[in-house]
Design a protein around this motif. Structure first.
Motif, PDB file in Angstrom:
ATOM      1  N   HIS A  68     -22.768  -0.033   1.237  1.00  0.00           N
ATOM      2  CA  HIS A  68     -22.263  -0.526   2.522  1.00  0.00           C
ATOM      3  C   HIS A  68     -20.755  -0.696   2.420  1.00  0.00           C
ATOM      4  N   THR A  69     -20.038  -0.306   3.445  1.00  0.00           N
ATOM      5  CA  THR A  69     -18.584  -0.511   3.466  1.00  0.00           C
ATOM      6  C   THR A  69     -18.217  -1.376   4.660  1.00  0.00           C
ATOM      7  N   PHE A  70     -17.263  -2.258   4.443  1.00  0.00           N
ATOM      8  CA  PHE A  70     -16.787  -3.152   5.485  1.00  0.00           C
ATOM      9  C   PHE A  70     -15.268  -3.128   5.510  1.00  0.00           C
ATOM     10  N   SER A  71     -14.716  -3.069   6.696  1.00  0.00           N
ATOM     11  CA  SER A  71     -13.281  -3.171   6.888  1.00  0.00           C
ATOM     12  C   SER A  71     -13.002  -4.596   7.368  1.00  0.00           C
ATOM     13  N   ILE A  72     -12.228  -5.344   6.593  1.00  0.00           N
ATOM     14  CA  ILE A  72     -11.981  -6.753   6.879  1.00  0.00           C
ATOM     15  C   ILE A  72     -10.733  -6.886   7.758  1.00  0.00           C
ATOM     16  N   GLU A  73     -10.912  -7.488   8.929  1.00  0.00           N
ATOM     17  CA  GLU A  73      -9.796  -7.659   9.862  1.00  0.00           C
ATOM     18  C   GLU A  73      -8.664  -8.469   9.256  1.00  0.00           C
ATOM     19  N   ASN A  74      -7.457  -7.983   9.446  1.00  0.00           N
ATOM     20  CA  ASN A  74      -6.211  -8.639   9.035  1.00  0.00           C
ATOM     21  C   ASN A  74      -6.091  -8.843   7.538  1.00  0.00           C
ATOM     22  N   LEU A  75      -6.858  -8.108   6.764  1.00  0.00           N
ATOM     23  CA  LEU A  75      -6.727  -8.159   5.308  1.00  0.00           C
ATOM     24  C   LEU A  75      -5.800  -7.024   4.880  1.00  0.00           C
ATOM     25  N   PHE A  83      -2.454 -12.180   7.451  1.00  0.00           N
ATOM     26  CA  PHE A  83      -3.153 -12.045   6.172  1.00  0.00           C
ATOM     27  C   PHE A  83      -3.546 -13.424   5.656  1.00  0.00           C
ATOM     28  N   ARG A  84      -2.590 -14.325   5.643  1.00  0.00           N
ATOM     29  CA  ARG A  84      -2.812 -15.682   5.119  1.00  0.00           C
ATOM     30  C   ARG A  84      -3.770 -16.481   6.000  1.00  0.00           C
ATOM     31  N   ASP A  85      -3.554 -16.453   7.313  1.00  0.00           N
ATOM     32  CA  ASP A  85      -4.307 -17.314   8.221  1.00  0.00           C
ATOM     33  C   ASP A  85      -5.661 -16.746   8.635  1.00  0.00           C
ATOM     34  N   GLU A  86      -5.795 -15.426   8.675  1.00  0.00           N
ATOM     35  CA  GLU A  86      -7.041 -14.830   9.152  1.00  0.00           C
ATOM     36  C   GLU A  86      -7.691 -13.885   8.138  1.00  0.00           C
ATOM     37  N   GLY A  87      -6.899 -13.027   7.510  1.00  0.00           N
ATOM     38  CA  GLY A  87      -7.455 -12.020   6.607  1.00  0.00           C
ATOM     39  C   GLY A  87      -8.243 -12.608   5.451  1.00  0.00           C
ATOM     40  N   LEU A  88      -7.658 -13.572   4.750  1.00  0.00           N
ATOM     41  CA  LEU A  88      -8.351 -14.187   3.623  1.00  0.00           C
ATOM     42  C   LEU A  88      -9.594 -14.942   4.083  1.00  0.00           C
ATOM     43  N   ARG A  89      -9.486 -15.615   5.209  1.00  0.00           N
ATOM     44  CA  ARG A  89     -10.637 -16.336   5.766  1.00  0.00           C
ATOM     45  C   ARG A  89     -11.748 -15.345   6.136  1.00  0.00           C
ATOM     46  N   ASN A  90     -11.383 -14.217   6.726  1.00  0.00           N
ATOM     47  CA  ASN A  90     -12.374 -13.208   7.088  1.00  0.00           C
ATOM     48  C   ASN A  90     -13.052 -12.630   5.844  1.00  0.00           C
ATOM     49  N   LEU A  91     -12.284 -12.460   4.776  1.00  0.00           N
ATOM     50  CA  LEU A  91     -12.859 -11.970   3.520  1.00  0.00           C
ATOM     51  C   LEU A  91     -13.950 -12.915   3.022  1.00  0.00           C
ATOM     52  N   VAL A  92     -13.657 -14.204   3.002  1.00  0.00           N
ATOM     53  CA  VAL A  92     -14.636 -15.192   2.536  1.00  0.00           C
ATOM     54  C   VAL A  92     -15.869 -15.178   3.434  1.00  0.00           C
ATOM     55  N   LYS A  93     -15.669 -15.068   4.731  1.00  0.00           N
ATOM     56  CA  LYS A  93     -16.798 -15.049   5.665  1.00  0.00           C
ATOM     57  C   LYS A  93     -17.722 -13.864   5.393  1.00  0.00           C
ATOM     58  N   VAL A  94     -17.140 -12.709   5.115  1.00  0.00           N
ATOM     59  CA  VAL A  94     -17.949 -11.523   4.856  1.00  0.00           C
ATOM     60  C   VAL A  94     -18.707 -11.682   3.534  1.00  0.00           C
ATOM     61  N   ILE A  95     -18.048 -12.216   2.523  1.00  0.00           N
ATOM     62  CA  ILE A  95     -18.723 -12.436   1.244  1.00  0.00           C
ATOM     63  C   ILE A  95     -19.917 -13.361   1.431  1.00  0.00           C
ATOM     64  N   VAL A  96     -19.740 -14.428   2.174  1.00  0.00           N
ATOM     65  CA  VAL A  96     -20.841 -15.367   2.433  1.00  0.00           C
ATOM     66  C   VAL A  96     -21.978 -14.652   3.152  1.00  0.00           C
ATOM     67  N   GLN A  97     -21.678 -13.838   4.141  1.00  0.00           N
ATOM     68  CA  GLN A  97     -22.717 -13.112   4.872  1.00  0.00           C
ATOM     69  C   GLN A  97     -23.459 -12.147   3.954  1.00  0.00           C
ATOM     70  N   ILE A  98     -22.761 -11.505   3.043  1.00  0.00           N
ATOM     71  CA  ILE A  98     -23.408 -10.585   2.107  1.00  0.00           C
ATOM     72  C   ILE A  98     -24.379 -11.350   1.214  1.00  0.00           C
ATOM     73  N   VAL A  99     -23.950 -12.490   0.694  1.00  0.00           N
ATOM     74  CA  VAL A  99     -24.824 -13.289  -0.162  1.00  0.00           C
ATOM     75  C   VAL A  99     -26.052 -13.745   0.616  1.00  0.00           C
ATOM     76  N   ARG A 100     -25.896 -14.045   1.882  1.00  0.00           N
ATOM     77  CA  ARG A 100     -27.020 -14.497   2.717  1.00  0.00           C
ATOM     78  C   ARG A 100     -28.011 -13.383   3.036  1.00  0.00           C
ATOM     79  N   VAL A 101     -27.622 -12.140   2.868  1.00  0.00           N
ATOM     80  CA  VAL A 101     -28.499 -11.009   3.174  1.00  0.00           C
ATOM     81  C   VAL A 101     -29.761 -11.046   2.312  1.00  0.00           C
ATOM     82  N   VAL A 102     -29.650 -11.569   1.112  1.00  0.00           N
ATOM     83  CA  VAL A 102     -30.786 -11.600   0.195  1.00  0.00           C
ATOM     84  C   VAL A 102     -31.179 -13.055  -0.060  1.00  0.00           C
ATOM     85  N   PRO A 103     -31.758 -13.741   0.939  1.00  0.00           N
ATOM     86  CA  PRO A 103     -32.080 -15.155   0.764  1.00  0.00           C
ATOM     87  C   PRO A 103     -33.024 -15.372  -0.407  1.00  0.00           C
ATOM     88  N   GLY A 104     -32.747 -16.436  -1.161  1.00  0.00           N
ATOM     89  CA  GLY A 104     -33.564 -16.754  -2.317  1.00  0.00           C
ATOM     90  C   GLY A 104     -33.208 -15.965  -3.557  1.00  0.00           C
TER      91      GLY A 104
END
Length: 138
Positions: A68-75, A83-104
């Motif tokens: 899977h490939t994702f383009s992170i906004e403002n990264l 980059f500082r205010d939105e890009g890094l925050r968006n990166l963390v949000k995507v990582i969290v969503q990826i981890v949630r894909v496989v609950p448990g």
């Protein structure tokens, strides 16, 4: 794309072409990733980032069930404040969503922070309480 991949495979040691190839191949060879089901590639929202993610996706597709490939906004480094205010925050949000894909099975999620801006790594702390991500799955 086929021509680019052919040129990569013609190199004596193509796994050392970039940090992503080298580190992911190490994870596979060392048995850290035993069952290569899903690989998630996160790229900056630049033309170069998107081109590289397409090449890496094609390179890794034979090794993983899904890539899977994702383009992170403002990264990207074009606008420092975004980059500082939105890009890094968006990166963390995507990582969290990826981890949630496989609950448990979160303990089986391996995050390999190679390539890109090294400053991103310090901001990639996971939290269960992050708003939905801002990304484009490619």
């Amino acid at each position: 794309m086929e021509e680019i991949l052919q040129r990569i495979y013609e190199l004596e040691d193509h796994t050392k072409l970039c940090a992503e190839m080298s580190s992911i191949m190490s994870l596979l060879h060392e048995g850290i990733v035993n069952d290569p089901q899903n690989l998630y590639l996160l790229a900056s929202d630049t033309e170069e980032g998107e081109k590289i993610s397409r090449i890496l996706k094609a390179y890794f597709q034979p090794m993983f069930r899904h890539v899977h490939t994702f383009s992170i906004e403002n990264l990207n480094g074009e606008k420092t404040e975004l980059f500082r205010d939105e890009g890094l925050r968006n990166l963390v949000k995507v990582i969290v969503q990826i981890v949630r894909v496989v609950p448990g099975r979160e303990e089986e999620c391996v995050i390999n922070a190679t390539g890109g801006y090294k400053a991103q790594i310090s901001f990639a702390r996971l939290s269960r309480h992050v708003d939905p991500p801002f990304y484009r799955e490619q």
